[in-house]
Design an enzyme around this catalytic site. Structure first.
Site, mmCIF file in Angstrom:
data_model
loop_
_atom_site.group_PDB
_atom_site.id
_atom_site.type_symbol
_atom_site.label_atom_id
_atom_site.label_comp_id
_atom_site.label_asym_id
_atom_site.label_seq_id
_atom_site.Cartn_x
_atom_site.Cartn_y
_atom_site.Cartn_z
ATOM 1 N N ARG A 188 0.796 -1.225 0.000
ATOM 2 C CA ARG A 188 0.000 0.000 0.000
ATOM 3 C C ARG A 188 0.824 1.268 0.000
ATOM 4 O O ARG A 188 0.582 2.193 -0.772
ATOM 5 C CB ARG A 188 -0.900 0.058 1.248
ATOM 6 N N THR A 189 1.790 1.339 0.901
ATOM 7 C CA THR A 189 2.486 2.622 1.065
ATOM 8 C C THR A 189 3.223 2.985 -0.226
ATOM 9 O O THR A 189 3.087 4.091 -0.742
ATOM 10 C CB THR A 189 3.454 2.550 2.264
ATOM 11 N N LYS A 224 26.383 -3.966 -1.444
ATOM 12 C CA LYS A 224 27.849 -3.837 -1.557
ATOM 13 C C LYS A 224 28.401 -3.028 -0.393
ATOM 14 O O LYS A 224 29.546 -2.598 -0.413
ATOM 15 C CB LYS A 224 28.202 -3.110 -2.861
ATOM 16 N N ARG A 262 11.531 3.592 3.221
ATOM 17 C CA ARG A 262 11.136 2.624 4.260
ATOM 18 C C ARG A 262 12.374 1.823 4.641
ATOM 19 O O ARG A 262 13.115 1.373 3.759
ATOM 20 C CB ARG A 262 10.033 1.708 3.753
ATOM 21 N N HIS A 297 5.434 6.021 11.467
ATOM 22 C CA HIS A 297 4.933 5.892 10.095
ATOM 23 C C HIS A 297 3.991 7.083 9.871
ATOM 24 O O HIS A 297 2.779 6.934 9.824
ATOM 25 C CB HIS A 297 4.203 4.561 9.965
HETATM 26 C C1 NCD Z 1 1.816 -0.866 8.082
HETATM 27 C C2 NCD Z 1 3.325 -0.804 8.203
HETATM 28 O O1 NCD Z 1 4.046 -1.114 7.273
HETATM 29 O O2 NCD Z 1 3.753 -0.411 9.285
HETATM 30 N N1 NCD Z 1 1.360 -1.072 6.787
HETATM 31 C C3 NCD Z 1 1.145 0.010 5.989
HETATM 32 O O3 NCD Z 1 2.005 0.802 5.762
HETATM 33 N N2 NCD Z 1 -0.105 0.171 5.527
HETATM 34 C C4 NCD Z 1 1.201 -1.784 9.046
HETATM 35 C C5 NCD Z 1 1.686 -3.192 9.117
HETATM 36 O O4 NCD Z 1 2.558 -3.627 8.358
HETATM 37 O O5 NCD Z 1 1.167 -3.901 9.969
#
Ligand code: NCD
Length: 446
Positions: free
Chosen positions: A54-55, A83, A105, A133
């Protein structure tokens, strides 16, 4: 030149700016295909060192809908990171002409803060370990804004793994700032961490109380709930005992999955995870609570909830696109209703440089040793508590050194007050101090 604006923590954005982003997201969502002239010629780079559906896709969809382009490194393990390239070098490369904004991320806590320190272009934290997040939080807040028309004064239940869920941590800070009440319904053993509760209490004036969860019925039957409210006066202990809270009505239940990828071996053994199903949502207090989840879900929300009118988790994730269109156009300086102001002066993250690494093994400062300068904000002097400038974890230190005299002291010693902030060195024990070549003073030997 104005300093670059980043979105690393939910603290980096003011409530007024958040509200302006919600207004922009309303416009984008009313006509998602009508804004292809917003960011032509601009490019975002997705640097993902952890899995995502999703993100990453909603950010990329948002940028494409704004008329921009995207570069995707969805598996950074196949990049030069394998590397041995540092994160600091990677963002300097990607931000130095390849892209106008970086969406990052990373599994280490504080990684986005470190990246922001080195990146010439805005860095957006798309999740850093179990830390924060913030864009999921903006999505979650936007959903409350759409579904409930306000955030202040709402009663929001946070359920499941509150220990490792980064979405919950950012969401709790933001809810507290907006003046919402939070009810924690944790999976036993996965309660909200003390460092998060302390921040909620000390910075946002939220009072944590142990509470009786009877009114939540089956949802909270297995666990001790905690009620966090911004309206109660400060008490002396971290928790106040209360046998009843005053929640008659819950506005939203926010469920989270077990974050098993971050568990210790012992934690992986836990069974009987909390579960929302039609039968657990029968309590009167939950009759029109919206059911939210950042997704992905596993078994914590049963499929029989999918057609329940209270379930909004698929709508919630769809709204990730317009809110991320708003975030991107804001940080790229293209949003008329939210002009890019100077960064908020951030007392939590801009802290004193120290000479010892953060004790949290998941902190980015432990792995990016060439580029991270350990830094702590002193929260309390006696006993000495300090918060890491990267991962925000708090630690109590036993001894304090002075980098110029090379002496170390007990924290309550008067000499500590004379040490200039930039010279403070924190030690967990005597061995650590001696290993760094510091000498014990009388206050230590006493
Ligand atoms: C979340 C995350 O990655 O922290 N997912 C997301 O970004 N929608 C929640 C999760 O992974 O549980």
């Amino acid at each position: 030149m104005q300093p670059v604006r980043h979105l690393v923590s939910i603290d980096d954005i003011s409530l007024e700016e958040m509200t302006a982003l919600f207004r922009a997201a309303d416009r984008f969502s009313a006509d998602p295909r009508g804004f292809a002239n917003f960011a032509p010629g601009l490019i975002t780079a997705s640097l993902f060192y952890e899995p995502s559906t999703r993100t990453r896709l909603s950010f990329e969809s948002a940028m494409l809908r704004l008329g921009g382009g995207v570069l995707t490194a969805a598996e950074m393990t196949s990049s030069s990171a394998s590397k041995g390239e540092s994160l600091a070098d990677t963002v300097r490369v990607v931000g130095g002409g390849y892209a106008d904004l970086i969406v990052l991320r990373h599994p280490s806590e504080g990684a986005a803060r470190l990246a922001a320190d080195y990146s010439p272009v805005p860095v957006v934290n798309a999740g850093d370990g179990s830390h924060e997040h913030p864009t999921q939080t903006l999505c979650d807040l936007y959903n409350l804004h759409v579904e409930r028309g306000r955030i202040a004064g709402l009663d929001v239940v946070l359920a499941g793994d509150l220990k490792y869920s980064r979405t919950v941590h950012s969401f709790a800070y933001a809810l507290a700032r907006f003046g919402a009440n939070i009810v924690c319904v944790p999976q036993p053993g996965f309660e909200m961490p003390d460092y998060v509760l302390r921040r909620l209490r000390e910075e946002f004036g939220v009072e944590p109380m142990r509470a009786d969860a009877k009114r939540l019925g089956a949802l909270a039957a297995k666990t001790d709930a905690v009620y966090l409210t911004p309206h109660k006066p400060h008490q002396l202990s971290l928790f106040t005992d209360a046998s009843h809270w005053e929640v008659e009505h819950v506005d939203a239940v926010y469920m989270t999955r077990p974050q098993t990828e971050r568990y210790s071996d012992g934690e992986r053994q836990q069974r009987d995870y909390l579960r929302i199903e039609k039968g657990s949502m029968g309590a009167e207090s939950l009759r029109d609570a919206v059911v939210m989840h950042p997704l992905p879900r596993r078994d914590e929300i049963a499929a029989d909830m999918d057609d329940d009118p209270r379930s909004i988790y698929f709508k919630q994730t769809a709204r990730g696109v317009p809110i991320r269109m708003a975030i991107l156009s804001w940080l790229l300086g293209r949003l008329p209703e939210a002009p890019l102001a100077a960064p908020r002066i951030d007392v939590n993250h801009r802290s004193k440089v120290a000479h010892n690494p953060c004790p949290n093994p998941s902190c980015i400062s432990r792995t990016e040793t060439r580029h991270a300068s350990p830094s702590f904000a002193v929260i309390a002097r006696t006993p000495l508590r300090a918060r890491c400038g990267y991962c925000s974890r708090e630690f109590t230190f036993r001894f304090v050194g002075c980098a110029s005299t090379r002496n170390y002291h007990a924290p309550e010693s008067h000499s500590v007050r004379q040490i200039l902030p930039g010279n403070l060195v924190f030690f967990s024990d005597r061995d650590q101090a001696e290993e760094h070549g510091f000498h014990a003073t009388q206050s230590v030997l006493a």
